[in-house]
Design a protein around this motif. Structure first.
Motif, PDB file in Angstrom:
ATOM      1  N   THR A  12       0.729  -1.537  -0.224  1.00  0.00           N
ATOM      2  CA  THR A  12       0.117  -0.320  -0.015  1.00  0.00           C
ATOM      3  C   THR A  12       0.724   1.155   0.193  1.00  0.00           C
ATOM      4  O   THR A  12       0.643   2.439  -0.917  1.00  0.00           O
ATOM      5  N   ARG A  13       2.190   0.976   1.113  1.00  0.00           N
ATOM      6  CA  ARG A  13       2.912   2.790   1.180  1.00  0.00           C
ATOM      7  C   ARG A  13       2.896   2.935  -0.706  1.00  0.00           C
ATOM      8  O   ARG A  13       3.697   3.266  -1.292  1.00  0.00           O
ATOM      9  N   LEU A  16       1.172   4.172  -3.143  1.00  0.00           N
ATOM     10  CA  LEU A  16       0.448   5.481  -2.411  1.00  0.00           C
ATOM     11  C   LEU A  16       2.115   6.566  -3.091  1.00  0.00           C
ATOM     12  O   LEU A  16       1.153   7.502  -3.586  1.00  0.00           O
ATOM     13  N   ILE A  17       3.246   6.030  -2.798  1.00  0.00           N
ATOM     14  CA  ILE A  17       3.996   6.743  -3.816  1.00  0.00           C
ATOM     15  C   ILE A  17       4.295   6.829  -5.223  1.00  0.00           C
ATOM     16  O   ILE A  17       5.616   7.451  -5.750  1.00  0.00           O
ATOM     17  N   ASP A  20       2.782  10.855 -10.701  1.00  0.00           N
ATOM     18  CA  ASP A  20       1.705  10.893 -11.726  1.00  0.00           C
ATOM     19  C   ASP A  20       1.775  10.592 -12.491  1.00  0.00           C
ATOM     20  O   ASP A  20       3.406  10.237 -13.137  1.00  0.00           O
ATOM     21  N   ASN A 139      -1.734   9.968  -9.960  1.00  0.00           N
ATOM     22  CA  ASN A 139      -1.480   9.304  -9.504  1.00  0.00           C
ATOM     23  C   ASN A 139      -2.440   8.602  -7.990  1.00  0.00           C
ATOM     24  O   ASN A 139      -3.418   9.360  -8.113  1.00  0.00           O
ATOM     25  N   PRO A 140      -1.841   7.659  -7.537  1.00  0.00           N
ATOM     26  CA  PRO A 140      -2.834   7.186  -6.089  1.00  0.00           C
ATOM     27  C   PRO A 140      -3.248   7.612  -5.728  1.00  0.00           C
ATOM     28  O   PRO A 140      -4.415   7.305  -4.715  1.00  0.00           O
ATOM     29  N   LYS A 141      -2.658   8.929  -4.668  1.00  0.00           N
ATOM     30  CA  LYS A 141      -3.120   9.944  -4.173  1.00  0.00           C
ATOM     31  C   LYS A 141      -4.681  10.705  -4.595  1.00  0.00           C
ATOM     32  O   LYS A 141      -5.552  10.417  -3.628  1.00  0.00           O
ATOM     33  N   LEU A 142      -4.821  10.817  -5.345  1.00  0.00           N
ATOM     34  CA  LEU A 142      -5.905  11.500  -6.188  1.00  0.00           C
ATOM     35  C   LEU A 142      -7.152  10.762  -6.236  1.00  0.00           C
ATOM     36  O   LEU A 142      -8.729  10.952  -6.018  1.00  0.00           O
ATOM     37  N   GLN A 143      -6.461   9.196  -6.610  1.00  0.00           N
ATOM     38  CA  GLN A 143      -7.489   8.242  -7.068  1.00  0.00           C
ATOM     39  C   GLN A 143      -8.293   7.925  -5.181  1.00  0.00           C
ATOM     40  O   GLN A 143      -9.136   7.570  -5.120  1.00  0.00           O
ATOM     41  N   VAL A 144      -7.120   8.008  -3.900  1.00  0.00           N
ATOM     42  CA  VAL A 144      -7.755   7.554  -3.191  1.00  0.00           C
ATOM     43  C   VAL A 144      -8.798   8.432  -2.199  1.00  0.00           C
ATOM     44  O   VAL A 144      -9.661   8.547  -1.422  1.00  0.00           O
ATOM     45  N   ALA A 145      -8.787  10.008  -3.241  1.00  0.00           N
ATOM     46  CA  ALA A 145      -9.539  11.082  -2.374  1.00  0.00           C
ATOM     47  C   ALA A 145     -10.480  10.878  -3.060  1.00  0.00           C
ATOM     48  O   ALA A 145     -11.644  11.061  -2.628  1.00  0.00           O
TER      49      ALA A 145
END
Length: 373
Positions: A12-13, A16-17, A20, A139-145
């Motif tokens: 997961t880590r 997340l990093i 983009d 990127n995955p962070k935008l996906q999580v949001a």
């Protein structure tokens, strides 16, 4: 079980990093001649959302209050405007990010303006399509949001079924689970497909980390630039070699994750600086090559701009690069092999790059080749 949980946390880590994907996937579409088709399809999809919003006004379950009708009109007009702008101006990374935010907001307004609870939940399926777009372009962070926001809106959409006068909690929960499952499956299947594409890229023309061409891809794609240089009057051919200064020290001090981020940063800046028809490749761990043609009068301004474009004092982990440039203004002559001539220019660019490194790094050194008689 503990080792499995650690493994899951590690995965997961690492997910997340991930950087983009916009530049990388856009370049893939461009190299395969799919940019225009993608723009067309995305524009059609957004305009289609506008048509759906417009038709919803005439449905018995559609918006009835003045506020709901106002927002419905805003969403309808915005969808048409965004779709046409996508065709006219084309996407950039910032516009693409704005496109995601716009779609999330537009779908949410459409959900809140619909008076039929099941129709509201059906509209939530569009969030899954947005998630697919994010998986490929961002990127995955935008996906999580996005996924978090979508789940909240699904609960809001199901509220009348769960707690309204005609509530049916079993139906509400079951439909919510269906929509949430579709949302998650679409996002993660897209991520799996991207991972597979990255694995394929490692054995193809693309560098799996940056999405740039690798050494083999450079050799296969450079012929287009050489042909254009030969045809264009008063054109120059540039071969640029770039090597990140003291990269081993950066890896030793800050770790390989930081080293990878610096490689990605250099790749993105080099791609942004280069002309659209340039060939950009990562040919080694921290080595890059760029090949492009341009009018002779443009040589000076371009050479002056590459240093500032590649370096920034505002970087969290600053780095510099040694840059060597070989410039050729004379055309290929009869009997001269282009591949051999390009190899010779690479050697000249490498020599110029090593001279920059010898002088302390963070410099640009240029060598102009002359015609041999």
């Amino acid at each position: 079980m503990t080792s499995q949980m650690k493994s899951m946390r590690t995965l997961t880590r690492e997910w997340l990093i991930l950087p983009d994907q916009y530049d990388r996937f856009s370049r893939y579409l461009r190299d395969n001649g799919l940019t225009a088709v993608t723009r067309l399809l995305l524009g059609i999809i957004v305009i289609g959302l506008g048509v759906c919003s417009l038709l919803n006004r005439f449905s018995p379950s559609g918006p009835t209050s003045p506020v709901a009708l106002f927002f419905n009109t805003v969403v309808t007009l915005a969808c048409f405007a965004v779709g046409i702008a996508w065709w006219t101006f084309g996407p950039t990374k910032r516009r693409s990010f704005g496109f995601v935010v716009f779609c999330d907001v537009a779908v949410s307004i459409a959900i809140l303006g619909d008076s039929a609870p099941l129709a509201r939940l059906l509209t939530c399926v569009i969030y899954a399509l947005i998630g697919i777009y994010i998986a490929y372009f961002h990127n995955p962070k935008l996906q999580v949001a996005h996924l978090s926001f979508s789940v909240v809106m699904i609960v809001v959409a199901a509220e009348p079924i769960l707690f309204g006068p005609d509530r049916d909690p079993a139906l509400g929960v079951s439909k919510m689970l269906v929509v949430v499952t579709a949302l998650m499956i679409c996002a993660f299947i897209s991520q799996i497909v991207l991972t597979m594409l990255s694995m394929d890229a490692s054995s193809s023309d693309l560098d799996p980390l940056t999405g740039l061409l690798n050494r083999r891809g450079l050799d296969r794609h450079v012929e287009k630039v050489l042909e254009g240089f030969q045809r264009q009057e008063s054109a120059a051919l540039l071969v640029i070699a770039i090597d990140i200064d003291r990269f081993k020290t950066i890896n030793d001090v800050h770790g390989h994750d930081v080293g990878d981020r610096i490689i990605l940063r250099v790749a993105q800046r080099l791609s942004s600086w280069a002309h659209a028809d340039a060939v950009v490749a990562r040919v080694g761990g921290d080595e890059f090559v760029l090949v492009q043609r341009l009018p002779v009068p443009a040589i000076g301004p371009m050479l002056d701009s590459i240093g500032p474009a590649m370096h920034s004092n505002a970087d969290e982990i600053p780095s510099t690069s040694s840059i060597g440039i070989a410039v050729r203004t004379h055309k290929f002559v009869a009997g001269e092999e282009r591949a051999a001539a390009f190899t010779d220019m690479q050697k000249v660019a490498d020599s110029a790059m090593y001279e920059s490194k010898r002088l302390g790094g963070g410099r640009v050194h240029t060598i102009v080749t002359t015609a041999t008689r």
